[in-house]
Design a protein around this motif. Sequence first.
Motif, PDB file in Angstrom:
ATOM      1  N   LEU A   1       0.765  -1.260   0.051  1.00 36.04           N
ATOM      2  CA  LEU A   1       0.297   0.066  -0.658  1.00 36.04           C
ATOM      3  C   LEU A   1       1.078   1.478   0.064  1.00 36.04           C
ATOM      4  CD1 LEU A   1      -2.189  -0.810   2.533  1.00 36.04           C
ATOM      5  CD2 LEU A   1      -3.093  -0.747   0.180  1.00 36.04           C
ATOM      6  N   ARG A   2       0.349   2.084  -0.862  1.00 38.82           N
ATOM      7  CA  ARG A   2       0.871   3.414  -0.716  1.00 38.82           C
ATOM      8  C   ARG A   2       0.292   4.582  -0.423  1.00 38.82           C
ATOM      9  NH1 ARG A   2       4.265   0.533  -0.405  1.00 38.82           N
ATOM     10  NH2 ARG A   2       5.636   0.108  -0.690  1.00 38.82           N
ATOM     11  N   LEU A   3      -1.526   4.775  -0.167  1.00 37.34           N
ATOM     12  CA  LEU A   3      -1.973   5.285  -0.353  1.00 37.34           C
ATOM     13  C   LEU A   3      -3.132   4.833   0.900  1.00 37.34           C
ATOM     14  CD1 LEU A   3      -3.261   8.644  -0.004  1.00 37.34           C
ATOM     15  CD2 LEU A   3      -4.138   7.833  -2.539  1.00 37.34           C
ATOM     16  N   ILE A   4      -3.776   5.449   1.960  1.00 31.18           N
ATOM     17  CA  ILE A   4      -5.178   5.026   2.784  1.00 31.18           C
ATOM     18  C   ILE A   4      -5.302   5.875   3.000  1.00 31.18           C
ATOM     19  CG2 ILE A   4      -5.713   3.709   5.363  1.00 31.18           C
ATOM     20  CD1 ILE A   4      -3.069   2.612   5.832  1.00 31.18           C
ATOM     21  N   LEU A   5      -6.799   6.264   2.410  1.00 35.57           N
ATOM     22  CA  LEU A   5      -7.769   6.957   2.347  1.00 35.57           C
ATOM     23  C   LEU A   5      -8.298   6.744   3.778  1.00 35.57           C
ATOM     24  CD1 LEU A   5      -8.917   7.232  -0.985  1.00 35.57           C
ATOM     25  CD2 LEU A   5      -7.043   8.065   0.285  1.00 35.57           C
ATOM     26  N   VAL A   6      -8.669   6.998   4.751  1.00 32.78           N
ATOM     27  CA  VAL A   6      -9.405   6.815   5.850  1.00 32.78           C
ATOM     28  C   VAL A   6     -10.581   8.010   6.061  1.00 32.78           C
ATOM     29  CG1 VAL A   6      -7.319   6.201   7.063  1.00 32.78           C
ATOM     30  CG2 VAL A   6      -7.908   8.615   7.291  1.00 32.78           C
ATOM     31  N   ILE A   7     -11.564   6.971   6.559  1.00 30.41           N
ATOM     32  CA  ILE A   7     -13.365   8.296   6.311  1.00 30.41           C
ATOM     33  C   ILE A   7     -14.153   7.350   7.364  1.00 30.41           C
ATOM     34  CG2 ILE A   7     -15.438   7.793   4.705  1.00 30.41           C
ATOM     35  CD1 ILE A   7     -13.712   6.299   2.654  1.00 30.41           C
ATOM     36  N   GLY A   8     -14.405   9.180   8.011  1.00 28.37           N
ATOM     37  CA  GLY A   8     -14.797   8.919   9.336  1.00 28.37           C
ATOM     38  C   GLY A   8     -14.017   8.993  10.699  1.00 28.37           C
ATOM     39  N   GLN A   9     -14.869   8.707  11.219  1.00 30.15           N
ATOM     40  CA  GLN A   9     -13.994   9.080  12.133  1.00 30.15           C
ATOM     41  C   GLN A   9     -13.608   7.696  13.257  1.00 30.15           C
ATOM     42  OE1 GLN A   9     -16.509   9.981  16.232  1.00 30.15           O
ATOM     43  NE2 GLN A   9     -18.179   9.742  15.494  1.00 30.15           N
ATOM     44  N   TYR A  10     -14.588   7.091  13.148  1.00 27.49           N
ATOM     45  CA  TYR A  10     -13.580   5.644  13.803  1.00 27.49           C
ATOM     46  C   TYR A  10     -12.484   5.024  12.958  1.00 27.49           C
ATOM     47  CZ  TYR A  10     -18.614   5.755  16.417  1.00 27.49           C
ATOM     48  OH  TYR A  10     -19.665   5.882  16.482  1.00 27.49           O
ATOM     49  N   ALA A  11     -11.827   4.900  11.834  1.00 30.94           N
ATOM     50  CA  ALA A  11     -11.519   4.809  10.917  1.00 30.94           C
ATOM     51  C   ALA A  11     -10.047   6.044  10.866  1.00 30.94           C
ATOM     52  CB  ALA A  11     -11.334   5.144   8.970  1.00 30.94           C
ATOM     53  N   HIS A  12     -10.349   7.107  11.240  1.00 34.00           N
ATOM     54  CA  HIS A  12      -9.394   8.138  11.731  1.00 34.00           C
ATOM     55  C   HIS A  12      -8.824   7.660  12.989  1.00 34.00           C
ATOM     56  CE1 HIS A  12     -11.338  11.537   9.600  1.00 34.00           C
ATOM     57  NE2 HIS A  12     -11.248  10.738   8.971  1.00 34.00           N
ATOM     58  N   ALA A  13      -9.854   7.642  14.001  1.00 32.92           N
ATOM     59  CA  ALA A  13      -9.332   6.993  15.529  1.00 32.92           C
ATOM     60  C   ALA A  13      -7.995   5.470  15.536  1.00 32.92           C
ATOM     61  CB  ALA A  13      -9.777   6.309  16.501  1.00 32.92           C
ATOM     62  N   TRP A  14      -8.965   4.952  15.176  1.00 33.48           N
ATOM     63  CA  TRP A  14      -7.235   3.668  14.781  1.00 33.48           C
ATOM     64  C   TRP A  14      -6.402   3.699  13.480  1.00 33.48           C
ATOM     65  CZ3 TRP A  14      -5.458  -0.204  12.193  1.00 33.48           C
ATOM     66  CH2 TRP A  14      -4.543  -1.238  12.066  1.00 33.48           C
ATOM     67  N   HIS A  15      -6.095   4.892  12.825  1.00 33.00           N
ATOM     68  CA  HIS A  15      -5.137   5.104  11.735  1.00 33.00           C
ATOM     69  C   HIS A  15      -4.258   5.772  11.768  1.00 33.00           C
ATOM     70  CE1 HIS A  15      -5.415   1.022   8.045  1.00 33.00           C
ATOM     71  NE2 HIS A  15      -6.833   1.742   8.744  1.00 33.00           N
ATOM     72  N   LEU A  16      -4.931   7.332  13.002  1.00 40.61           N
ATOM     73  CA  LEU A  16      -3.652   8.511  13.243  1.00 40.61           C
ATOM     74  C   LEU A  16      -3.291   8.853  14.347  1.00 40.61           C
ATOM     75  CD1 LEU A  16      -6.472  10.948  11.629  1.00 40.61           C
ATOM     76  CD2 LEU A  16      -4.676   9.435   9.384  1.00 40.61           C
ATOM     77  N   GLY A  17      -3.766   7.717  15.007  1.00 37.12           N
ATOM     78  CA  GLY A  17      -3.020   8.241  16.185  1.00 37.12           C
ATOM     79  C   GLY A  17      -3.227   9.464  17.185  1.00 37.12           C
ATOM     80  N   PRO A  18      -2.011   9.868  16.902  1.00 39.12           N
ATOM     81  CA  PRO A  18      -1.612  11.275  17.413  1.00 39.12           C
ATOM     82  C   PRO A  18      -2.108  12.476  16.801  1.00 39.12           C
ATOM     83  CG  PRO A  18       0.419  10.124  17.439  1.00 39.12           C
ATOM     84  CD  PRO A  18      -0.510   9.087  17.280  1.00 39.12           C
ATOM     85  N   LEU A  19      -2.349  12.101  15.747  1.00 42.52           N
ATOM     86  CA  LEU A  19      -2.085  12.918  14.463  1.00 42.52           C
ATOM     87  C   LEU A  19      -3.615  13.538  14.090  1.00 42.52           C
ATOM     88  CD1 LEU A  19       0.197  11.640  11.796  1.00 42.52           C
ATOM     89  CD2 LEU A  19       0.341  13.623  12.926  1.00 42.52           C
ATOM     90  N   ARG A  20      -4.405  12.261  15.440  1.00 43.49           N
ATOM     91  CA  ARG A  20      -5.824  12.627  15.239  1.00 43.49           C
ATOM     92  C   ARG A  20      -5.922  14.129  16.137  1.00 43.49           C
ATOM     93  NH1 ARG A  20     -10.594   9.203  18.113  1.00 43.49           N
ATOM     94  NH2 ARG A  20     -12.379  10.012  17.189  1.00 43.49           N
TER      95      ARG A  20
END
Length: 220
Positions: free
Chosen positions: A139-158
């Motif tokens: 994978l080279r690009l992950i599109l994180v959609i919505g708050q639940y995906a944000h919480a899992w994938h972004l960590g402190p960047l959220r």
Amino acid sequence: MSRAGDDNAAGEGGLAALLREISACRICRDMPDGGPDKALPHKPRPVCVATSDARILIAGQAPGTRVHASGKPFTDPSGDRLRDWLGVDESQFYDAANFAIVPMGFCFPGLDAKGGDLPPRRECAPAWRGRVMASMPQLRLILVIGQYAHAWHLGPLRKRNLTETVRNWREILEASESDCAVLPLPHPSWRNSGWIRKNPWFETDLLPELKRRVHDLLGT
């Protein structure tokens, strides 16, 4: 269409085995978080497109009623809007060599009292997401959609809320660029049309960058 991420699964054989496991998963019905009264009230139908070829991952929320019926991700108006955001047609979108589509919850979680979709089931991500993500090192690009995906994938960047997180998309891209670029998005539900009108920078600034990156990775 995926490779398992543990030491016992590799190549296309592991890919098929992991998807068979996911397809047979019934934990939200048989071992629900919170006890038997919290069980999924209908037959599970996991929807997950994990692939060893795609360079773009769509990390969404959970299937809705139409996707639960079709067994195919984003076969609804949200999918139409998402494909418009990406600048692709259906044939490109559903080509597993182009996109992996792995929601935070694989099964339709049901509806709330107002007729909206419930949050993704809490059992799903702890059971599966680590293995699925480990199966896709290409994978080279992950599109994180919505708050639940944000919480899992972004960590402190959220950030504090979805708007601040998506507004911070340039910083998130820069922080993740060296490994696999991550881009936060709101959900493409038409219920979010008001949010898009209130945040015109989403369409003028973020979407052109999203389309450019998608088309670069697809070679179109």
